[in-house]
Enzyme design. Sequence first.
Site, mmCIF file in Angstrom:
data_model
loop_
_atom_site.group_PDB
_atom_site.id
_atom_site.type_symbol
_atom_site.label_atom_id
_atom_site.label_comp_id
_atom_site.label_asym_id
_atom_site.label_seq_id
_atom_site.Cartn_x
_atom_site.Cartn_y
_atom_site.Cartn_z
ATOM 1 N N GLY A 46 -72.725 -45.359 35.810
ATOM 2 C CA GLY A 46 -71.476 -46.015 36.175
ATOM 3 C C GLY A 46 -70.349 -45.489 35.312
ATOM 4 O O GLY A 46 -70.597 -44.837 34.279
ATOM 5 N N GLN A 51 -62.271 -45.698 30.738
ATOM 6 C CA GLN A 51 -63.082 -44.815 29.898
ATOM 7 C C GLN A 51 -62.591 -43.376 29.932
ATOM 8 O O GLN A 51 -62.928 -42.587 29.046
ATOM 9 C CB GLN A 51 -64.560 -44.849 30.336
ATOM 10 C CG GLN A 51 -65.239 -46.189 30.103
ATOM 11 C CD GLN A 51 -66.681 -46.164 30.542
ATOM 12 O OE1 GLN A 51 -66.988 -46.312 31.716
ATOM 13 N NE2 GLN A 51 -67.596 -45.950 29.605
ATOM 14 N N CYS A 94 -73.772 -47.567 27.037
ATOM 15 C CA CYS A 94 -72.400 -47.314 27.500
ATOM 16 C C CYS A 94 -71.967 -45.947 27.026
ATOM 17 O O CYS A 94 -72.182 -45.603 25.862
ATOM 18 C CB CYS A 94 -71.457 -48.387 26.956
ATOM 19 S SG CYS A 94 -69.747 -48.166 27.496
ATOM 20 N N LEU A 95 -71.367 -45.187 27.925
ATOM 21 C CA LEU A 95 -70.909 -43.845 27.558
ATOM 22 C C LEU A 95 -69.829 -43.903 26.478
ATOM 23 O O LEU A 95 -69.615 -42.929 25.764
ATOM 24 C CB LEU A 95 -70.389 -43.110 28.797
ATOM 25 C CG LEU A 95 -71.455 -42.825 29.876
ATOM 26 C CD1 LEU A 95 -70.794 -42.352 31.160
ATOM 27 C CD2 LEU A 95 -72.473 -41.800 29.371
ATOM 28 N N HIS A 136 -70.939 -54.638 34.261
ATOM 29 C CA HIS A 136 -70.565 -53.880 33.054
ATOM 30 C C HIS A 136 -69.266 -53.106 33.301
ATOM 31 O O HIS A 136 -68.374 -53.089 32.456
ATOM 32 C CB HIS A 136 -71.748 -52.952 32.704
ATOM 33 C CG HIS A 136 -71.523 -51.922 31.655
ATOM 34 N ND1 HIS A 136 -72.276 -51.858 30.488
ATOM 35 C CD2 HIS A 136 -70.651 -50.879 31.571
ATOM 36 C CE1 HIS A 136 -71.857 -50.830 29.753
ATOM 37 N NE2 HIS A 136 -70.877 -50.214 30.386
ATOM 38 N N GLU A 137 -69.152 -52.503 34.489
ATOM 39 C CA GLU A 137 -67.936 -51.724 34.813
ATOM 40 C C GLU A 137 -66.717 -52.638 34.970
ATOM 41 O O GLU A 137 -65.622 -52.303 34.499
ATOM 42 C CB GLU A 137 -68.133 -50.899 36.097
ATOM 43 C CG GLU A 137 -69.310 -49.927 36.100
ATOM 44 C CD GLU A 137 -69.428 -49.099 34.841
ATOM 45 O OE1 GLU A 137 -68.416 -48.866 34.160
ATOM 46 O OE2 GLU A 137 -70.554 -48.691 34.517
ATOM 47 N N HIS A 140 -65.230 -53.515 31.740
ATOM 48 C CA HIS A 140 -64.352 -52.463 31.185
ATOM 49 C C HIS A 140 -62.910 -52.646 31.664
ATOM 50 O O HIS A 140 -61.966 -52.376 30.912
ATOM 51 C CB HIS A 140 -64.819 -51.077 31.631
ATOM 52 C CG HIS A 140 -65.888 -50.456 30.782
ATOM 53 N ND1 HIS A 140 -65.705 -50.130 29.461
ATOM 54 C CD2 HIS A 140 -67.152 -50.067 31.082
ATOM 55 C CE1 HIS A 140 -66.812 -49.566 28.982
ATOM 56 N NE2 HIS A 140 -67.717 -49.521 29.947
HETATM 57 O O1 GNR Z 1 -74.843 -44.982 32.028
HETATM 58 C C1 GNR Z 1 -74.821 -46.201 31.828
HETATM 59 N N1 GNR Z 1 -75.989 -46.887 31.793
HETATM 60 C C2 GNR Z 1 -76.078 -48.274 31.804
HETATM 61 C C3 GNR Z 1 -77.316 -48.860 31.526
HETATM 62 C C4 GNR Z 1 -77.451 -50.230 31.548
HETATM 63 C C5 GNR Z 1 -76.377 -51.022 31.862
HETATM 64 C C6 GNR Z 1 -75.129 -50.468 32.125
HETATM 65 C C7 GNR Z 1 -74.988 -49.085 32.101
HETATM 66 S S1 GNR Z 1 -73.444 -48.386 32.472
HETATM 67 C C8 GNR Z 1 -73.535 -46.886 31.582
HETATM 68 C C9 GNR Z 1 -72.332 -46.003 31.867
HETATM 69 C C10 GNR Z 1 -71.081 -46.674 31.339
HETATM 70 O O2 GNR Z 1 -70.757 -46.710 30.185
HETATM 71 N N2 GNR Z 1 -70.321 -47.284 32.219
HETATM 72 O O3 GNR Z 1 -69.222 -47.923 31.818
HETATM 73 NI NI NI Z 2 -69.666 -48.600 29.791
#
Ligand code: GNR
Ligand code: NI
Length: 176
Positions: A46, A51, A94-95, A136-137, A140
């Site tokens: 995601g 980001q 999270c990246l 999660h997105e 952000h």
């Molecule tokens: O790549 C991602 N893996 C992930 C694993 C578990 C729950 C959420 C994520 S999202 C993350 C990519 C990211 O930072 N998206 O904002």
């Molecule tokens: Ni993230």
Amino acid sequence: MASLPIIVAPDPRLKVVCEPVETVDDAVRKVLDDMLETMYDAPGIGLAAPQVGVQKRMIVADISRDEEGHNAYIMVNPEIVWESEEVLDYEEGCLSLPEHYAEVTRPERVQIKFLDRNGKEREIKVSGLLSTCIQHEIDHLDGVLFVDHLSNLRRSLILRKLQKFKKQQQKKAVGA
Ligand code: GNR
Ligand code: NI
């Protein structure tokens, strides 16, 4: 399409409440395409616009494995309109928080209202990892990172390590 650099926390650009997109035009579609390329390139499941330095309400997600081919979700102005009572604990990454992982509890299923890449209003119900990822997105877009769901102690520990890591990267970059 272009793969964009991903902002690493702590960074004030990750703490901003993003503005809604007014019209889904070609400029918006270009950002969405770049976000998809950045996500696949990373690789991640995601990505949210802030980001990559764009403070607009746009997210992309794809939880399919390579063997299955791509199944991209592209959402503009996503909103959670319903969430289940049942919850799901998932080990999140999270990246923008590279190499840090922690279990986060969220509703297991959510219904999302959003605009697709043609500006058409849609609604879908998602569950499991896709549900976790989309929540999660959307976090952000409101300046919320998964560490904000942890204790103050765990959050500051992770952010301090990342701050140190970023300073070292900067020193390397200027050759100090
Ligand atoms: O790549 C991602 N893996 C992930 C694993 C578990 C729950 C959420 C994520 S999202 C993350 C990519 C990211 O930072 N998206 O904002
Ligand atoms: Ni993230």
